[in-house]
Motif scaffolding. Structure first.
Motif, PDB file in Angstrom:
ATOM      1  N   THR A  40      -4.018  -7.781  -2.611  1.00 22.61           N
ATOM      2  CA  THR A  40      -5.429  -7.330  -3.087  1.00 22.61           C
ATOM      3  C   THR A  40      -5.878  -6.155  -3.102  1.00 22.61           C
ATOM      4  O   THR A  40      -6.742  -5.677  -3.821  1.00 22.61           O
ATOM      5  CB  THR A  40      -6.332  -8.675  -2.900  1.00 22.61           C
ATOM      6  OG1 THR A  40      -6.459  -8.555  -1.453  1.00 22.61           O
ATOM      7  CG2 THR A  40      -5.718 -10.023  -3.565  1.00 22.61           C
ATOM      8  N   SER A  41      -5.564  -5.395  -2.061  1.00 24.64           N
ATOM      9  CA  SER A  41      -6.325  -4.158  -1.790  1.00 24.64           C
ATOM     10  C   SER A  41      -5.442  -2.922  -2.406  1.00 24.64           C
ATOM     11  O   SER A  41      -6.071  -1.823  -2.408  1.00 24.64           O
ATOM     12  CB  SER A  41      -6.386  -3.810  -0.261  1.00 24.64           C
ATOM     13  OG  SER A  41      -5.118  -3.797   0.504  1.00 24.64           O
ATOM     14  N   ASP A  70     -10.367   1.351   6.105  1.00 25.04           N
ATOM     15  CA  ASP A  70     -11.543   1.425   6.758  1.00 25.04           C
ATOM     16  C   ASP A  70     -11.925   2.990   7.016  1.00 25.04           C
ATOM     17  O   ASP A  70     -13.100   3.402   7.452  1.00 25.04           O
ATOM     18  CB  ASP A  70     -11.514   0.698   8.059  1.00 25.04           C
ATOM     19  CG  ASP A  70     -10.193   1.139   8.929  1.00 25.04           C
ATOM     20  OD1 ASP A  70      -9.054   1.451   8.452  1.00 25.04           O
ATOM     21  OD2 ASP A  70     -10.487   1.390   9.979  1.00 25.04           O
ATOM     22  N   LYS A  71     -11.159   3.881   6.851  1.00 29.36           N
ATOM     23  CA  LYS A  71     -11.309   5.267   7.098  1.00 29.36           C
ATOM     24  C   LYS A  71     -12.043   5.795   6.001  1.00 29.36           C
ATOM     25  O   LYS A  71     -12.748   7.002   5.875  1.00 29.36           O
ATOM     26  CB  LYS A  71     -10.071   5.956   7.528  1.00 29.36           C
ATOM     27  CG  LYS A  71      -9.677   5.536   8.961  1.00 29.36           C
ATOM     28  CD  LYS A  71      -8.246   6.396   9.314  1.00 29.36           C
ATOM     29  CE  LYS A  71      -7.679   5.844  10.659  1.00 29.36           C
ATOM     30  NZ  LYS A  71      -6.153   6.590  10.842  1.00 29.36           N
ATOM     31  N   GLU A  77     -11.799  -3.333   4.814  1.00 29.43           N
ATOM     32  CA  GLU A  77     -10.894  -3.870   5.877  1.00 29.43           C
ATOM     33  C   GLU A  77      -9.875  -2.707   6.344  1.00 29.43           C
ATOM     34  O   GLU A  77      -9.556  -1.831   5.704  1.00 29.43           O
ATOM     35  CB  GLU A  77     -10.070  -4.943   5.219  1.00 29.43           C
ATOM     36  CG  GLU A  77      -9.083  -4.389   4.186  1.00 29.43           C
ATOM     37  CD  GLU A  77      -8.463  -5.564   3.652  1.00 29.43           C
ATOM     38  OE1 GLU A  77      -8.128  -6.694   4.238  1.00 29.43           O
ATOM     39  OE2 GLU A  77      -8.076  -5.586   2.246  1.00 29.43           O
ATOM     40  N   GLU A  78      -9.361  -2.945   7.258  1.00 26.78           N
ATOM     41  CA  GLU A  78      -8.315  -1.967   7.944  1.00 26.78           C
ATOM     42  C   GLU A  78      -6.857  -2.402   7.599  1.00 26.78           C
ATOM     43  O   GLU A  78      -6.145  -3.272   8.263  1.00 26.78           O
ATOM     44  CB  GLU A  78      -8.284  -2.144   9.874  1.00 26.78           C
ATOM     45  CG  GLU A  78      -7.390  -1.021  10.436  1.00 26.78           C
ATOM     46  CD  GLU A  78      -7.591  -1.185  11.761  1.00 26.78           C
ATOM     47  OE1 GLU A  78      -6.568  -0.532  12.399  1.00 26.78           O
ATOM     48  OE2 GLU A  78      -8.211  -1.926  12.345  1.00 26.78           O
ATOM     49  N   ALA A  79      -6.826  -2.118   6.409  1.00 27.86           N
ATOM     50  CA  ALA A  79      -5.409  -2.098   5.727  1.00 27.86           C
ATOM     51  C   ALA A  79      -4.822  -0.930   4.990  1.00 27.86           C
ATOM     52  O   ALA A  79      -5.644  -0.231   4.664  1.00 27.86           O
ATOM     53  CB  ALA A  79      -5.919  -2.921   4.570  1.00 27.86           C
ATOM     54  N   PRO A  80      -3.560  -0.698   5.252  1.00 22.84           N
ATOM     55  CA  PRO A  80      -2.942   0.596   4.796  1.00 22.84           C
ATOM     56  C   PRO A  80      -3.525   0.659   3.146  1.00 22.84           C
ATOM     57  O   PRO A  80      -3.391  -0.207   2.392  1.00 22.84           O
ATOM     58  CB  PRO A  80      -1.536   0.114   4.846  1.00 22.84           C
ATOM     59  CG  PRO A  80      -1.303  -1.073   5.639  1.00 22.84           C
ATOM     60  CD  PRO A  80      -2.461  -1.723   5.487  1.00 22.84           C
ATOM     61  N   GLN A 278     -12.882  -0.673  -3.399  1.00 21.45           N
ATOM     62  CA  GLN A 278     -11.678   0.473  -3.112  1.00 21.45           C
ATOM     63  C   GLN A 278     -11.272   1.005  -4.273  1.00 21.45           C
ATOM     64  O   GLN A 278     -11.042   2.310  -4.312  1.00 21.45           O
ATOM     65  CB  GLN A 278     -10.601  -0.444  -2.605  1.00 21.45           C
ATOM     66  CG  GLN A 278     -10.707  -1.128  -1.279  1.00 21.45           C
ATOM     67  CD  GLN A 278     -11.238  -2.440  -1.337  1.00 21.45           C
ATOM     68  OE1 GLN A 278     -11.913  -2.848  -2.126  1.00 21.45           O
ATOM     69  NE2 GLN A 278     -11.005  -3.121  -0.057  1.00 21.45           N
ATOM     70  N   GLN A 279     -11.218   0.447  -5.460  1.00 25.09           N
ATOM     71  CA  GLN A 279     -10.897   1.258  -6.551  1.00 25.09           C
ATOM     72  C   GLN A 279     -11.913   2.266  -7.011  1.00 25.09           C
ATOM     73  O   GLN A 279     -11.492   3.357  -7.546  1.00 25.09           O
ATOM     74  CB  GLN A 279     -10.684   0.116  -7.934  1.00 25.09           C
ATOM     75  CG  GLN A 279      -9.352  -0.542  -7.760  1.00 25.09           C
ATOM     76  CD  GLN A 279      -9.523  -1.897  -8.836  1.00 25.09           C
ATOM     77  OE1 GLN A 279     -10.458  -1.983  -9.432  1.00 25.09           O
ATOM     78  NE2 GLN A 279      -8.429  -2.596  -8.885  1.00 25.09           N
ATOM     79  N   GLN A 280     -13.130   1.955  -6.625  1.00 23.34           N
ATOM     80  CA  GLN A 280     -14.331   2.914  -7.162  1.00 23.34           C
ATOM     81  C   GLN A 280     -14.240   4.068  -6.104  1.00 23.34           C
ATOM     82  O   GLN A 280     -14.309   5.204  -6.714  1.00 23.34           O
ATOM     83  CB  GLN A 280     -15.586   2.081  -7.139  1.00 23.34           C
ATOM     84  CG  GLN A 280     -16.560   3.367  -7.499  1.00 23.34           C
ATOM     85  CD  GLN A 280     -16.579   3.637  -9.227  1.00 23.34           C
ATOM     86  OE1 GLN A 280     -16.495   2.456  -9.830  1.00 23.34           O
ATOM     87  NE2 GLN A 280     -16.540   4.554  -9.364  1.00 23.34           N
TER      88      GLN A 280
END
Length: 307
Positions: A40-41, A70-71, A77-80, A278-280
């Protein structure tokens, strides 16, 4: 610092044409594409081969800089960071957005009214501006006489009424004209058909290239070739080809943005509904200075809102 392997993946296996005079265009192999619902990310782009290298470049840089969400923003979230890009033409970009298998359709033309009706809460993001330049080889016989064609001459060349350069101008050699187009079902050809050919069909003998880069390469390789090339791709090869004037109007940034050159087209990202956070965040980069610098570096024109 040792860099991690990027999560960025590009799916752009374009099938070659079956023959020189084939009417079939390029297609993208979707069988290897990941399941959109599985991550979903992740952000998915599908569509225009003109926009593909722009989004590829921006995505690769974005991924290399941040690596995990997250960076980008500590609230994420801390996801690739996973950004998938598939090249298959503007029509495919819209179709995959409608069927829900992509986050954004990449479209190098205006979105049609009938397409907008099928996209729930359609959103458009202007990434840049392109145009189609009537283009010939640097050694084209035509250049012995002129670097300017009328719309009527272009119609007669692309419809097959003019088959040799001598028919364009009696002082030119009787060499056969080699006419190149993108696939006639694609976005680039729709722009050319609407603005130049109108109700006249292109000849069945034209060579249809599966990508704009492939079309330009064929012009570079054949002094008798003529085709409509993306302003961006043509600008990257100015030492090898010539962008002709059309009805006395040069294909320049000033004439394109001023509306004087009629074969211009928008480079759009099309979405459905409000983008996720995230998309934005990624859209902000694409539409901001960093992304617009890439648009310009690749020979296209920045979106006017970013100037």
């Amino acid at each position: 610092m040792k860099k991690r392997l990027l999560s960025f993946v590009v799916f752009s296996m374009v099938l070659g044409l079956a023959g020189c005079n084939s009417k079939g265009g390029g297609e993208t192999d979707q069988s290897a594409a990941p399941d959109k619902a599985a991550d979903t990310s992740a952000i998915y782009f599908n569509g225009s081969s003109t926009l593909t290298p722009v989004i590829n470049t921006i995505a690769a840089s974005f991924n290399e800089e941040y690596e995990t969400w997250d960076k980008v923003d500590s609230s994420f979230e801390e996801a690739p960071i996973s950004i998938y890009v598939a090249s298959g033409g503007s029509g495919q970009g819209v179709a995959t957005l409608i069927d829900g298998t992509t986050s954004f359709g990449m479209v190098a033309r205006e979105v049609k009214d009938e397409e907008k009706k099928k996209i729930k809460d359609e959103k458009e993001y202007l990434v840049g501006i392109d145009a189609l330049a009537i283009t010939v080889n640097k050694e084209s016989p035509l250049l012995e006489r002129t670097d300017d064609l009328t719309t009527d001459q272009v119609i007669k060349i692309f419809s097959g009424e003019y088959k040799t350069w001598q028919e364009v101008d009696s002082s030119l050699p009787a060499d056969d004209i080699v006419v190149l187009t993108r696939d006639v079902s694609g976005g680039a050809h729709e722009v050319f058909q609407k603005n130049i050919m109108k109700d006249v069909d292109v000849s069945a003998d034209v060579i249809q290239a599966p990508t704009m880069g492939g079309l330009v390469e064929k012009i570079i390789d054949n002094k008798n070739a003529i085709g409509y090339a993306s302003y961006g791709v043509a600008s990257q090869n100015e030492d090898k080809l010539v962008k002709l004037k059309l009805d006395g109007v040069a294909c320049t940034e000033e004439n394109i943005t001023g509306g004087n050159y009629i074969l211009q087209r928008p480079l759009l990202l099309v979405g459905s509904g409000e983008p996720t956070e995230q998309q934005q965040a990624f859209l902000d980069v694409v539409l901001g200075e960093e992304g617009q610098a890439v648009v310009e570096e690749q020979g296209f024109i920045r979106s006017q809102s970013s100037k």
